[in-house]
Design a protein around this motif. Structure first.
Motif, PDB file in Angstrom:
ATOM      1  N   ALA A   1       1.598   9.446  -0.202  1.00  0.00           N
ATOM      2  CA  ALA A   1       0.276   9.170   0.376  1.00  0.00           C
ATOM      3  C   ALA A   1      -0.399   7.999  -0.322  1.00  0.00           C
ATOM      4  CB  ALA A   1      -0.605  10.413   0.296  1.00  0.00           C
ATOM      5  N   GLU A   2      -0.222   7.891  -1.644  1.00  0.00           N
ATOM      6  CA  GLU A   2      -0.813   6.761  -2.364  1.00  0.00           C
ATOM      7  C   GLU A   2      -0.269   5.433  -1.847  1.00  0.00           C
ATOM      8  OE1 GLU A   2      -2.148   7.969  -6.803  1.00  0.00           O
ATOM      9  OE2 GLU A   2      -0.034   7.486  -6.558  1.00  0.00           O
ATOM     10  N   VAL A   3       1.043   5.374  -1.668  1.00  0.00           N
ATOM     11  CA  VAL A   3       1.660   4.127  -1.195  1.00  0.00           C
ATOM     12  C   VAL A   3       1.223   3.820   0.238  1.00  0.00           C
ATOM     13  CG1 VAL A   3       3.828   2.961  -0.694  1.00  0.00           C
ATOM     14  CG2 VAL A   3       3.643   4.398  -2.727  1.00  0.00           C
ATOM     15  N   LEU A   4       1.240   4.835   1.099  1.00  0.00           N
ATOM     16  CA  LEU A   4       0.835   4.626   2.486  1.00  0.00           C
ATOM     17  C   LEU A   4      -0.621   4.179   2.557  1.00  0.00           C
ATOM     18  CD1 LEU A   4       1.432   4.745   5.491  1.00  0.00           C
ATOM     19  CD2 LEU A   4       0.865   7.185   5.445  1.00  0.00           C
ATOM     20  N   ARG A   5      -1.475   4.774   1.748  1.00  0.00           N
ATOM     21  CA  ARG A   5      -2.892   4.389   1.756  1.00  0.00           C
ATOM     22  C   ARG A   5      -3.061   2.922   1.361  1.00  0.00           C
ATOM     23  NH1 ARG A   5      -7.619   7.652   2.579  1.00  0.00           N
ATOM     24  NH2 ARG A   5      -9.143   6.069   3.027  1.00  0.00           N
ATOM     25  N   LEU A   6      -2.266   2.496   0.371  1.00  0.00           N
ATOM     26  CA  LEU A   6      -2.323   1.102  -0.046  1.00  0.00           C
ATOM     27  C   LEU A   6      -1.937   0.177   1.109  1.00  0.00           C
ATOM     28  CD1 LEU A   6      -2.593  -1.127  -2.175  1.00  0.00           C
ATOM     29  CD2 LEU A   6      -0.245  -0.622  -2.891  1.00  0.00           C
ATOM     30  N   PHE A   7      -0.884   0.523   1.844  1.00  0.00           N
ATOM     31  CA  PHE A   7      -0.480  -0.283   3.001  1.00  0.00           C
ATOM     32  C   PHE A   7      -1.560  -0.286   4.073  1.00  0.00           C
ATOM     33  CE2 PHE A   7       4.193   0.590   1.901  1.00  0.00           C
ATOM     34  CZ  PHE A   7       4.342  -0.647   1.299  1.00  0.00           C
ATOM     35  N   LEU A   8      -2.135   0.880   4.354  1.00  0.00           N
ATOM     36  CA  LEU A   8      -3.140   0.981   5.410  1.00  0.00           C
ATOM     37  C   LEU A   8      -4.428   0.243   5.045  1.00  0.00           C
ATOM     38  CD1 LEU A   8      -2.644   4.724   6.421  1.00  0.00           C
ATOM     39  CD2 LEU A   8      -2.042   2.709   7.779  1.00  0.00           C
ATOM     40  N   ASP A   9      -4.715   0.150   3.753  1.00  0.00           N
ATOM     41  CA  ASP A   9      -5.885  -0.609   3.311  1.00  0.00           C
ATOM     42  C   ASP A   9      -5.654  -2.115   3.364  1.00  0.00           C
ATOM     43  OD1 ASP A   9      -7.339   1.668   2.862  1.00  0.00           O
ATOM     44  OD2 ASP A   9      -7.083   1.686   0.687  1.00  0.00           O
ATOM     45  N   ASN A  10      -4.374  -2.513   3.473  1.00  0.00           N
ATOM     46  CA  ASN A  10      -4.037  -3.938   3.441  1.00  0.00           C
ATOM     47  C   ASN A  10      -3.013  -4.283   4.524  1.00  0.00           C
ATOM     48  OD1 ASN A  10      -5.309  -4.904   0.659  1.00  0.00           O
ATOM     49  ND2 ASN A  10      -4.340  -2.913   0.298  1.00  0.00           N
ATOM     50  N   PRO A  11      -3.331  -4.004   5.797  1.00  0.00           N
ATOM     51  CA  PRO A  11      -2.338  -4.280   6.854  1.00  0.00           C
ATOM     52  C   PRO A  11      -2.081  -5.770   6.998  1.00  0.00           C
ATOM     53  CG  PRO A  11      -4.482  -3.771   7.814  1.00  0.00           C
ATOM     54  CD  PRO A  11      -4.599  -3.507   6.341  1.00  0.00           C
ATOM     55  N   ARG A  12      -0.799  -6.092   7.265  1.00  0.00           N
ATOM     56  CA  ARG A  12      -0.371  -7.470   7.514  1.00  0.00           C
ATOM     57  C   ARG A  12      -0.674  -8.408   6.345  1.00  0.00           C
ATOM     58  NH1 ARG A  12       1.470  -8.274  12.552  1.00  0.00           N
ATOM     59  NH2 ARG A  12       1.155  -6.537  14.018  1.00  0.00           N
ATOM     60  N   ARG A  13      -0.690  -7.849   5.143  1.00  0.00           N
ATOM     61  CA  ARG A  13      -0.849  -8.663   3.935  1.00  0.00           C
ATOM     62  C   ARG A  13       0.313  -8.353   3.000  1.00  0.00           C
ATOM     63  NH1 ARG A  13      -7.121  -7.260   2.367  1.00  0.00           N
ATOM     64  NH2 ARG A  13      -8.091  -7.854   4.354  1.00  0.00           N
ATOM     65  N   LEU A  14       0.743  -9.347   2.264  1.00  0.00           N
ATOM     66  CA  LEU A  14       1.806  -9.138   1.293  1.00  0.00           C
ATOM     67  C   LEU A  14       1.280  -8.285   0.139  1.00  0.00           C
ATOM     68  CD1 LEU A  14       4.684  -9.831   0.247  1.00  0.00           C
ATOM     69  CD2 LEU A  14       3.613 -11.749  -0.969  1.00  0.00           C
ATOM     70  N   ILE A  15       1.992  -7.189  -0.148  1.00  0.00           N
ATOM     71  CA  ILE A  15       1.668  -6.332  -1.286  1.00  0.00           C
ATOM     72  C   ILE A  15       2.763  -6.549  -2.333  1.00  0.00           C
ATOM     73  CG2 ILE A  15       1.228  -3.985  -2.084  1.00  0.00           C
ATOM     74  CD1 ILE A  15      -0.756  -4.893   0.001  1.00  0.00           C
ATOM     75  N   SER A  16       2.400  -7.162  -3.435  1.00  0.00           N
ATOM     76  CA  SER A  16       3.375  -7.451  -4.478  1.00  0.00           C
ATOM     77  C   SER A  16       3.564  -6.244  -5.389  1.00  0.00           C
ATOM     78  CB  SER A  16       2.913  -8.643  -5.314  1.00  0.00           C
ATOM     79  OG  SER A  16       1.756  -8.297  -6.060  1.00  0.00           O
ATOM     80  N   ARG A  17       4.636  -6.274  -6.180  1.00  0.00           N
ATOM     81  CA  ARG A  17       4.847  -5.213  -7.168  1.00  0.00           C
ATOM     82  C   ARG A  17       3.700  -5.169  -8.170  1.00  0.00           C
ATOM     83  NH1 ARG A  17       9.517  -1.742  -6.977  1.00  0.00           N
ATOM     84  NH2 ARG A  17      10.815  -2.587  -5.328  1.00  0.00           N
ATOM     85  N   ALA A  18       3.200  -6.340  -8.536  1.00  0.00           N
ATOM     86  CA  ALA A  18       2.091  -6.393  -9.491  1.00  0.00           C
ATOM     87  C   ALA A  18       0.845  -5.726  -8.909  1.00  0.00           C
ATOM     88  CB  ALA A  18       1.792  -7.839  -9.876  1.00  0.00           C
ATOM     89  N   GLN A  19       0.602  -5.927  -7.612  1.00  0.00           N
ATOM     90  CA  GLN A  19      -0.555  -5.287  -6.977  1.00  0.00           C
ATOM     91  C   GLN A  19      -0.359  -3.783  -6.889  1.00  0.00           C
ATOM     92  OE1 GLN A  19      -1.633  -6.977  -3.208  1.00  0.00           O
ATOM     93  NE2 GLN A  19      -3.247  -5.483  -2.816  1.00  0.00           N
ATOM     94  N   MET A  20       0.868  -3.342  -6.594  1.00  0.00           N
ATOM     95  CA  MET A  20       1.148  -1.905  -6.584  1.00  0.00           C
ATOM     96  C   MET A  20       0.877  -1.294  -7.951  1.00  0.00           C
ATOM     97  SD  MET A  20       4.602  -1.445  -4.355  1.00  0.00           S
ATOM     98  CE  MET A  20       4.476  -1.163  -2.582  1.00  0.00           C
ATOM     99  N   LEU A  21       1.341  -1.969  -8.988  1.00  0.00           N
ATOM    100  CA  LEU A  21       1.147  -1.462 -10.343  1.00  0.00           C
ATOM    101  C   LEU A  21      -0.328  -1.375 -10.686  1.00  0.00           C
ATOM    102  CD1 LEU A  21       2.576  -0.678 -13.038  1.00  0.00           C
ATOM    103  CD2 LEU A  21       2.420  -3.078 -13.676  1.00  0.00           C
ATOM    104  N   GLU A  22      -1.082  -2.419 -10.335  1.00  0.00           N
ATOM    105  CA  GLU A  22      -2.513  -2.444 -10.641  1.00  0.00           C
ATOM    106  C   GLU A  22      -3.272  -1.376  -9.858  1.00  0.00           C
ATOM    107  OE1 GLU A  22      -6.365  -5.492 -10.357  1.00  0.00           O
ATOM    108  OE2 GLU A  22      -4.362  -6.177  -9.800  1.00  0.00           O
ATOM    109  N   THR A  23      -2.924  -1.187  -8.583  1.00  0.00           N
ATOM    110  CA  THR A  23      -3.669  -0.270  -7.719  1.00  0.00           C
ATOM    111  C   THR A  23      -3.269   1.181  -7.929  1.00  0.00           C
ATOM    112  OG1 THR A  23      -3.797  -2.016  -6.053  1.00  0.00           O
ATOM    113  CG2 THR A  23      -4.320   0.217  -5.337  1.00  0.00           C
TER     114      THR A  23
END
Length: 233
Positions: A162-184
């Motif tokens: 759910a955490e990962v999906l929420r991150l994608f849904l908060d940022n549709p059609r934007r590149l999500i980097s590993r660094a952003q995943m780690l930070e968020t």
């Protein structure tokens, strides 16, 4: 205090349960402790903890198997607390669905901080109605930790997924980097975090009925990160 998050502590050492309960209750949480996995699993029929602290060295059950089951069936955040300090142990725990891994001995304040971070993430920017999000015919319910397909079939998702999906849904059609995943999402940079993210995204793709060779919703941009391509609403 009735609205305070409930933290379940599963550890066969009474002193560790006492130490964690004292630190968590002082920080405003409610706690319930268990010495054996059978007692803990029986209690899950009547309680819904917000987070579970799980020791891997249990006397009556394999701790990793329990973590895997919880990740599949529960929306609770799962934090492993273990004396197993090898990198492979941490990687395995995260791959099986744990949200975090704390090595014994630990500082109680660190455990409190990690739990606060884990429980804060799914509520990120959750305005009115944001706990249910529709995309590409699917519906994600972050209160119940479920995905509903366009055909109406319901599938549970873990807290970590759910955490990962929420991150994608908060940022549709934007590149999500590993660094952003780690930070968020929080965590420690390295192989264990990268492997855990790979596993969670793979599970999300499976639950979304994606073709692993040509996913439509979660695209991998090699060397850069991921893009979530679905339109919301």
């Amino acid at each position: 205090m009735t609205d305070a998050p409930l933290i379940a502590i599963l550890d066969d050492e009474p002193e560790i349960r006492r130490l964690l309960s004292a630190a968590l209750e002082e920080a405003g949480f409610r706690t319930i402790g268990f010495a054996r996995a059978t007692e803990f699993e029986a209690a899950l029929r009547r309680i819904q903890p917000d987070a579970c602290l799980i020791d891997l060295g249990l006397p009556d059950r394999d701790g990793l198997a329990l973590v895997h089951r919880l990740a599949s069936e529960s929306g609770a955040a799962i934090i492993i607390i273990s004396g197993r300090a090898q990198v492979q142990d941490r990687v395995t725990g995260l791959e099986l669905g744990a949200d975090d891994y704390i090595i014994k001995p630990f500082e109680p304040a660190e455990v409190v901080a990690r739990i606060r971070a884990r429980l804060r993430k799914p509520q990120r920017d959750a305005g009115p109605g944001r706990q249910q999000v529709r995309f590409a015919g699917w519906s994600a319910d972050f209160d119940r930790y479920t995905l509903t397909s366009p055909e109406g079939a319901e599938t549970p998702i873990s807290h970590a997924e759910a955490e990962v999906l929420r991150l994608f849904l908060d940022n549709p059609r934007r590149l999500i980097s590993r660094a952003q995943m780690l930070e968020t999402l929080g965590g420690t940079a390295g192989e264990s975090f990268d492997r855990a993210m790979d596993v969670r995204i793979s599970r999300l793709r499976t639950k979304l009925g994606e073709d692993p060779k040509n996913p439509r919703l979660i695209k991998t941009i090699y060397g850069a990160g991921y893009i979530f391509l679905a339109e919301l609403g």
